[in-house]
Write an enzyme that holds these catalytic residues in place. Structure first.
Site, short mmCIF file in Angstrom:
data_model
loop_
_atom_site.label_atom_id
_atom_site.label_comp_id
_atom_site.label_asym_id
_atom_site.label_seq_id
_atom_site.Cartn_x
_atom_site.Cartn_y
_atom_site.Cartn_z
N HIS A 99 -2.92 -2.42 -20.83
CA HIS A 99 -1.54 -2.09 -22.05
C HIS A 99 -0.45 -2.06 -21.29
CE1 HIS A 99 -4.83 -1.13 -24.88
NE2 HIS A 99 -5.29 0.02 -23.83
N ASN A 108 -6.96 -17.72 21.61
CA ASN A 108 -8.32 -17.90 21.32
C ASN A 108 -8.70 -17.70 19.98
OD1 ASN A 108 -11.25 -17.76 21.18
ND2 ASN A 108 -11.34 -16.04 22.19
N GLY A 128 -6.13 -12.89 22.12
CA GLY A 128 -6.52 -13.54 23.62
C GLY A 128 -5.68 -14.82 23.75
#
Length: 400
Positions: free
Chosen positions: A312, A162, A137
């Site tokens: 391993h 925003n 926004g």
């Protein structure tokens, strides 16, 4: 002053990691995203919090409890249906009779910016300049005030985004009462703010010096690496002879670092881990509690969550591995395409040249398995010996 943190959502774009936990509980640099945010807000002088929870809320409640561990006071509000930010705040109207802070629980901000926002005497939005505001926004401003808030669209009129960080005053609740349902089926707080503006109430904005959000699993790697840069050395475990440690490395209580291990910081190793002998842990790696990293294993720029075993002859590069996973001997998580092109994951172009795998919780992998770059493996999946795996694996799958 009270701070409301919105932590009810799942975070579907963070799958497979959020199949088993809320997004705000994903770990970065050894702590959940939400804990980092709480610490920054408390450093700004706020100690009373309301956490709006929903999806898998028991994990948030169990971890943070009443906040006493951090010297905070935390209470909870249950939002079972995700009907938007305005809906969440409406449930808290009786508890918010003065100015209050609101923020999304999946963002990261700094205490200095939060303190500056709190010092405002009117409704104020935290903002930042976004290089790509199309997914955010954005705000149109008129001098020191917000004129209009635009939700996400392809060609936003500004790049002032925003930040999801707000200071509100009580008049916001009247606007919330009048807020219509959005096309997404939610009561959006940005619509409520626009109502305030249209009614002539001054709404300010404060540019933030720092803001980050987390949208996709690979975003965790960037934030983890960034936060580890400020790590200081802290050794609480046992380090045997012939271990090489370079740079800032934190080792938790009860952990054992065996002979021949080579660690290049910044690296965090949690509590009660068993590391080595003769393995290589490279920078920007975070290893959770109760993990096993064994002989001839190399881990680079990765997040390994609690109770996972990499025992391993394994390579793990630029990967995020959930809790309670086990990698069979010789399993490799490749992190670079053979042609060097950007890596896609789950149909999304990550815009990264290096990305390994993302494993949900409880994944079991047999010996000599190869996971190609960008693999997403759902929680509870099992991958049989010798398999070569690409793409998206749904939860609880078996790959033979």
């Amino acid at each position: 002053m009270k701070a409301v943190i919105l932590a009810a959502g799942e975070g579907s774009r963070m799958r497979p990691l959020t199949f088993t936990r809320p997004k705000v509980m994903l770990p970065i640099a050894g702590k959940p995203i939400l804990e980092h945010l709480l610490l920054e807000v408390s450093a700004a002088g706020i100690t009373e919090f309301i956490l709006v929870v929903g999806y898998r809320d028991e994990q948030v409640r169990s971890y943070f409890a009443d906040g006493a561990k951090w010297g905070l006071k935390i209470s909870y509000c249950q939002q079972n249906r995700q009907l938007g930010t305005a809906h969440a705040l409406k449930q808290l109207e009786d508890q918010l009779q003065a100015e209050f802070l609101v923020m999304n629980g999946d963002i990261l901000a700094k205490s200095a910016d939060i303190a500056a926002l709190v010092a405002s005497a009117k409704t104020t939005l935290g903002v930042f300049e976004a290089s790509d505001p199309s997914r955010l926004g954005v705000l149109e401003t008129d001098g020191r005030h917000v004129k209009r808030i635009h939700e996400k669209f392809a060609n936003p009129p500004t790049n002032l985004a925003n930040a999801g960080l707000y200071l509100f005053t009580p008049p916001i609740f009247k606007a919330i009462d009048d807020t219509p349902l959005s096309p997404r089926g939610e009561y959006e707080i940005t619509s409520s703010i626009q109502l305030l503006i249209d009614r002539g109430l001054a709404v300010g904005y404060h540019p933030l010096t720092y803001w980050q959000d987390v949208s996709y699993p690979w975003d965790l790697l960037d934030l983890n690496a960034s936060m580890l840069k400020s790590l200081g050395p802290h050794m609480c475990g046992t380090v045997e002879e012939n271990v090489v440690i370079k740079g800032a490395v934190e080792i938790g209580e009860g952990s054992l670092i065996r002979s021949g291990v080579y660690i290049e910081g910044p690296v965090i190793i949690g509590k009660n881990c068993d590391i080595g002998p003769n393995c290589y842990i490279r920078p920007s790696t975070s290893i959770g509690d109760n993990c096993r990293v064994g002989a001839s294993v190399e881990i680079k720029n990765s997040i390994i969550m609690d109770n996972t075993k990499i025992p391993h002859l394994n390579y793990v590069g630029d990967s995020v591995i959930g809790q309670n996973c086990n990698l069979g001997a010789g399993t490799k998580l490749a992190n670079l395409r053979f042609d060097g092109a950007d890596i896609s994951a789950g149909g999304v172009n990550t815009r990264r040249r290096k990305l390994g795998a993302v494993l949900g919780d409880g994944v079991e992998i047999g010996i000599n398995v190869s996971l190609n770059p960008g693999v997403l493996v759902g929680s509870g999946s099992r991958i049989g010996p010798g398999a070569v795996v690409s793409g998206l694996i749904e939860p609880n799958s078996y790959i033979g």
